[in-house]
Design an enzyme around this catalytic site. Structure first.
Site, PDB file in Angstrom:
ATOM      1  N   SER A 182      14.061  24.495  33.308  1.00 45.94           N
ATOM      2  CA  SER A 182      14.718  23.392  33.978  1.00 45.94           C
ATOM      3  C   SER A 182      14.304  23.216  35.437  1.00 45.94           C
ATOM      4  O   SER A 182      14.662  22.227  36.063  1.00 45.94           O
ATOM      5  CB  SER A 182      16.237  23.595  33.908  1.00 45.94           C
ATOM      6  OG  SER A 182      16.631  24.797  34.536  1.00 45.94           O
TER       7      SER A 182
ATOM      8  N   SER B 125      13.820  29.319  32.886  1.00 45.38           N
ATOM      9  CA  SER B 125      13.742  28.070  33.644  1.00 45.38           C
ATOM     10  C   SER B 125      13.043  28.174  34.987  1.00 45.38           C
ATOM     11  O   SER B 125      12.759  27.153  35.611  1.00 45.38           O
ATOM     12  CB  SER B 125      15.149  27.504  33.861  1.00 45.38           C
ATOM     13  OG  SER B 125      15.648  26.954  32.661  1.00 45.38           O
TER      14      SER B 125
ATOM     15  N   LYS C  92      16.022  23.183  44.139  1.00 42.90           N
ATOM     16  CA  LYS C  92      16.411  22.551  42.874  1.00 42.90           C
ATOM     17  C   LYS C  92      17.756  21.856  43.036  1.00 42.90           C
ATOM     18  O   LYS C  92      18.681  22.405  43.652  1.00 42.90           O
ATOM     19  CB  LYS C  92      16.490  23.640  41.791  1.00 42.90           C
ATOM     20  CG  LYS C  92      16.780  23.161  40.383  1.00 42.90           C
ATOM     21  CD  LYS C  92      16.755  24.365  39.447  1.00 42.90           C
ATOM     22  CE  LYS C  92      16.982  23.970  37.994  1.00 42.90           C
ATOM     23  NZ  LYS C  92      16.897  25.143  37.093  1.00 42.90           N
TER      24      LYS C  92
END
Length: 471
Positions: free
Chosen positions: A155, A179, A80
């Protein structure tokens, strides 16, 4: 020829060790899939093709030399883009960090590389990670490989889309309010939110400090539970930069030990309804674990509503207090989703020193009460969200005749950030539209091994993983 990119990560590593496939072959297959699919999915924000091929050639040379190989040798993974990977973008989806290049690896990234993993690239996030839909002004929105008109979540949405579509064997997300788990649920993959400190969050942006250290974590995402286990084993362990770190030894339980754990399950929290298919998925998971030899009983813990309200103080209000000043004079650089989040934060009651202290003390009291209830049921099953993956831009849904609002839909994951429990998501079934539905498995703090062992049993019973339509 079978699609190499959908092999489990542990199987990739095994076949590399046995010289059945080469790291170069595997890297090239992933790069080809990224080239084909990423224009539609927009999961990656940066891929370093030249470096990937160079590292794959070095990994292949090590295999041919017969040297000692790490457990993930030659396995292509993703990270990420809020976690530092040396030489790659770490922008967290915001113009405030546009062009920021990490100069060093986060500890967990260094551990993955030492284990032999090859980082393909970094994946898209919502701005400052403050949304359950992945979109930003730097790179635009990420689409689900199950339906391009829907989100893979947020996210860690870029991570979920990449792994689900076979553009990565596994990777790393972060989770302050679902997330990792919501994108895993939306995308038909597995994800683990660990106990704060079990995997170091050092090198993550925004940093997990102060009250955020209590709720924000980093953790593995993959298509199988065995892959989660392999990633977890490599990533876990204390680091001085993580304020919650503790020297907890890795200890996988024996089968008979796990079977003695009582499991409680609940289909909803009595406040936010879930779709009938989500409800059925939890029932199916409970029955599957009974078939596997576990004692499973209906049980809904007390205190969930207070935990939800306290999470809003920590994540929504305090998060807004930290982020809003960053945009002073640069309001035009905040995307609409972040502005919406800041509006929600501003609408929460003001939080001065005494109120913050009170929230912190109340959090500890709620957590103590919750853990006392888990003496009876040390594993809990529940939904990870009220709904499956939603269409881009949606912010409310009618479920069982009641309107479910955006923040409420993910309360099923938010509780466990506030309470500090480890929790995993495993795909169990599918909606009428063919969208994945996962179930959440929650354990006692520092007992990730129990959570993952139960998750593996559930996965084995359900066999629910599928290749998405866009792959």
């Amino acid at each position: 020829m079978p699609d190499l990119t959908f092999l489990p990560a542990v199987e990739m590593a095994r076949q590399i060790r046995e010289k059945k496939i080469s790291p170069v072959e595997l890297a090239e297959a992933h790069l080809a899939k990224i080239e084909r699919l990423n224009p539609k999915l927009n999961a990656y924000v940066q891929v370093d093709t030249a470096r990937v091929l160079r590292e794959a050639q070095e990994a292949e040379a090590a295999v041919m030399r017969g040297g000692v190989l790490g457990p993930l040798h030659g396995v292509p993974i993703s990270i990420k883009s809020s976690i530092e990977v040396a030489g790659m973008k770490c922008e967290a989806g915001t113009r405030l960090r546009a062009g920021f290049i990490a100069t060093q690896d986060a500890p967990l990234v260094a551990r993955l590389k030492t284990a032999g993993a090859i980082v393909l690239g970094v994946t898209n996030t919502p701005e400052m990670l403050m949304a359950w839909e992945t979109d930003n002004l730097l790179y635009g929105r990420t689409n689900s490989p199950w339906d391009l008109e829907r989100t893979p979540g947020g996210s860690s949405g870029g991570e979920a889309a990449a792994i689900s579509a076979g553009m990565s064997a596994g990777g790393v997300g972060s989770d302050g309010g679902g997330s990792i788990r919501v994108p895993a649920h939306f995308s038909g993959i597995c994800g683990l939110k660990p106990t704060p400190g079990r995997i170091p969050s050092t090198g993550h942006y925004p940093p997990s400090g102060g009250p955020f250290a209590l709720i924000g974590v980093v953790g593995p995402m993959a298509r199988t539970v065995d892959d989660l286990k392999a990633l977890f084993e490599v990533m876990q362990g204390p680091d001085d930069g993580d304020t919650c770190a503790a020297p907890v030894p890795l200890q996988w339980p024996a089968d008979d030990e796990v079977k003695r754990l009582k499991i409680g399950y609940f289909e909803d929290d009595g406040r936010t309804p879930v779709t009938p298919e989500t409800r059925q998925a939890v029932r199916s998971a409970a029955e599957a674990l009974r078939r596997a030899g576990f004692q499973v009983e209906p049980f809904r813990p007390e205190g969930l509503e207070e935990a939800r309200l306290l999470w809003r103080k920590f994540f929504v209000k305090m998060g807004g207090m930290l982020i809003r000043p960053m945009f002073d004079g640069r309001e035009q650089d905040a995307n609409p989703m972040l502005k919406q989040y800041l509006d929600w934060s501003a609408a929460e009651p003001e939080l001065g020193g005494p109120a913050l202290l009170d929230a912190w003390i109340r959090r500890d009291a709620v957590r103590a009460n919750f853990l006392a209830q888990m003496r009876q049921y040390s594993i809990l099953l529940c939904p990870p969200a009220a709904i499956p993956a939603f269409r881009h831009g949606e912010r409310s849904w009618i479920v069982e005749g009641k309107t479910v609002h955006y923040l409420d839909a993910w309360s099923y994951t938010e509780w466990f950030n506030l309470l500090g429990n480890p929790a995993a998501v495993v795909p169990v079934s599918y909606s009428r539209e063919g969208l994945p539905i996962g179930v959440q498995i929650v354990g006692l703090p520092w007992h990730e091994e129990h959570v993952l062992t139960v998750a593996a049993a559930l996965e084995n019973q359900c066999q629910a993983w599928r290749i998405p339509p866009l792959s």
